[in-house]
Write an enzyme that holds these catalytic residues in place. Sequence first.
Site, PDB file in Angstrom:
ATOM      1  N   ASP A 134      -1.485   1.688  67.337  1.00  0.00           N
ATOM      2  CA  ASP A 134      -2.474   1.984  66.307  1.00  0.00           C
ATOM      3  C   ASP A 134      -2.400   1.065  65.086  1.00  0.00           C
ATOM      4  OD1 ASP A 134      -3.132   4.503  67.752  1.00  0.00           O
ATOM      5  OD2 ASP A 134      -1.110   5.039  67.090  1.00  0.00           O
TER       6      ASP A 134
ATOM      7  N   ARG B  94     -29.881 -13.022  85.890  1.00  0.00           N
ATOM      8  CA  ARG B  94     -29.090 -11.861  85.485  1.00  0.00           C
ATOM      9  C   ARG B  94     -28.039 -12.248  84.435  1.00  0.00           C
ATOM     10  NH1 ARG B  94     -28.071 -11.574  91.243  1.00  0.00           N
ATOM     11  NH2 ARG B  94     -25.866 -11.841  90.694  1.00  0.00           N
TER      12      ARG B  94
ATOM     13  N   LYS C 154     -23.824  -3.161  82.038  1.00  0.00           N
ATOM     14  CA  LYS C 154     -22.662  -2.434  82.564  1.00  0.00           C
ATOM     15  C   LYS C 154     -21.513  -2.434  81.560  1.00  0.00           C
ATOM     16  CE  LYS C 154     -20.857  -6.485  85.023  1.00  0.00           C
ATOM     17  NZ  LYS C 154     -20.416  -7.022  86.318  1.00  0.00           N
TER      18      LYS C 154
ATOM     19  N   ARG D  11     -16.702  -9.931  98.418  1.00  0.00           N
ATOM     20  CA  ARG D  11     -16.584  -8.659  97.708  1.00  0.00           C
ATOM     21  C   ARG D  11     -17.434  -7.657  98.476  1.00  0.00           C
ATOM     22  NH1 ARG D  11     -17.471  -9.016  91.246  1.00  0.00           N
ATOM     23  NH2 ARG D  11     -19.619  -9.176  91.941  1.00  0.00           N
TER      24      ARG D  11
ATOM     25  N   CYS E 219       1.385  -2.591  67.886  1.00  0.00           N
ATOM     26  CA  CYS E 219       1.617  -1.178  68.216  1.00  0.00           C
ATOM     27  C   CYS E 219       0.326  -0.548  68.738  1.00  0.00           C
ATOM     28  CB  CYS E 219       2.104  -0.433  66.977  1.00  0.00           C
ATOM     29  SG  CYS E 219       3.515  -1.193  66.159  1.00  0.00           S
TER      30      CYS E 219
END
Length: 384
Positions: free
Chosen positions: A322, A229, A47, A144, A320
């Site tokens: 970038d 898992r 995932k 959940r 920042c």
Amino acid sequence: MQLKQPTTNASGSVRPTHVEVNLDYLCQNLKAIREKTSPAKVMIILKANAYGHGLDAVARHLAPHADYIGVAVLEEGIILREMGIQTPILVLGGIWEEQIPEFIKHDLTLTASSVERLQQIDRVAENLGKKAIVHLKIDTGMERIGVHYYSAHTLQETALGCKHVLTEGIYSHFANSDAEDLSHARLQLARFNEVLHFYEKHSLPTPLRHIANSGAVLQLPEANFDIVRPGILLYGVYPSDEVERTVTVKPALSWSSKVVYFKVTQPGHPVSYGSTWQSDENVRVVTIPVGYGDGYFRAMSDKAEVIIQGVKVPQVGRICMDQIVVNLGPEGSGYNGDKVVLIGEMDGQRITAEDLARWAGTIPYEILTNINTRVPRVYVKTEK
């Protein structure tokens, strides 16, 4: 051996800021997990873009070595099927009735997390003239999704009456298997065993049982059951600092960039937005083309370190979108084009995903899964 360059610039070279994933390390990690948990089968968790490592390449490389694949959402399962992956795929997340036909069409295993949802799956499968494969989800302590352990018998009994559903598996999920104190995990395990007793009590075959995530693989061998898992452990990162490291794994992902600019900054000249940092002497600083737009968290500002020329040096000023600025000190060395290690090793120095998580005040899972898709992934195999 370079296998793939998913993003290139106009000259055909990889963007200086990129991730490298060692596919052989992934296979070695899977082998180590399998040896630890045998005879249980292994469901690899792919995932969230394979935990930031890149779903396409990771799935193609690992699927032939896995018994099952686990993903979070329907779309991830469909992508894998459209890639030609034939390994059984369980979608672990909650679903809506409208999605059920797509599960059946793409031969994806559904999580049946309630009586109502199970009955919907049965009706849709009947209307399509198909048989749906499901795993029953039991809530043993996460609150959940899933039926509470104390009313699980209702879901189990309903499954027995569904003529168009094959109940292949039954599972739960640990909330604290990566903790030093395993009392809650053991309570969950006891609850899960109590639910499983239903089948013995009624002289019925027991579906495939699974509850062990990465923490349990490391610390709770009694929870292996029929399938384990592994998620973050598969990628060579341990799920917490508290967990016992009973399986040796290697981080498959490294992240690097290059120096793009060098200058000398004088005392009293603050660096970056907000002017939060300045030196009291002349220092050499370099700019690196990576930022929070790439997933290099702004919360790490003035805490992070990088490696340049085999030396750890501090990031300074606010990160920042970038770019970041790194302080080499008054005498430090760094040149345009020098490699900069963000995660990985150089000349005996090392920075890990766990380090970035500590600087950002988060967990390694979030660090890995937040490396933006604009950061190219390059896949390598260790030379034999």
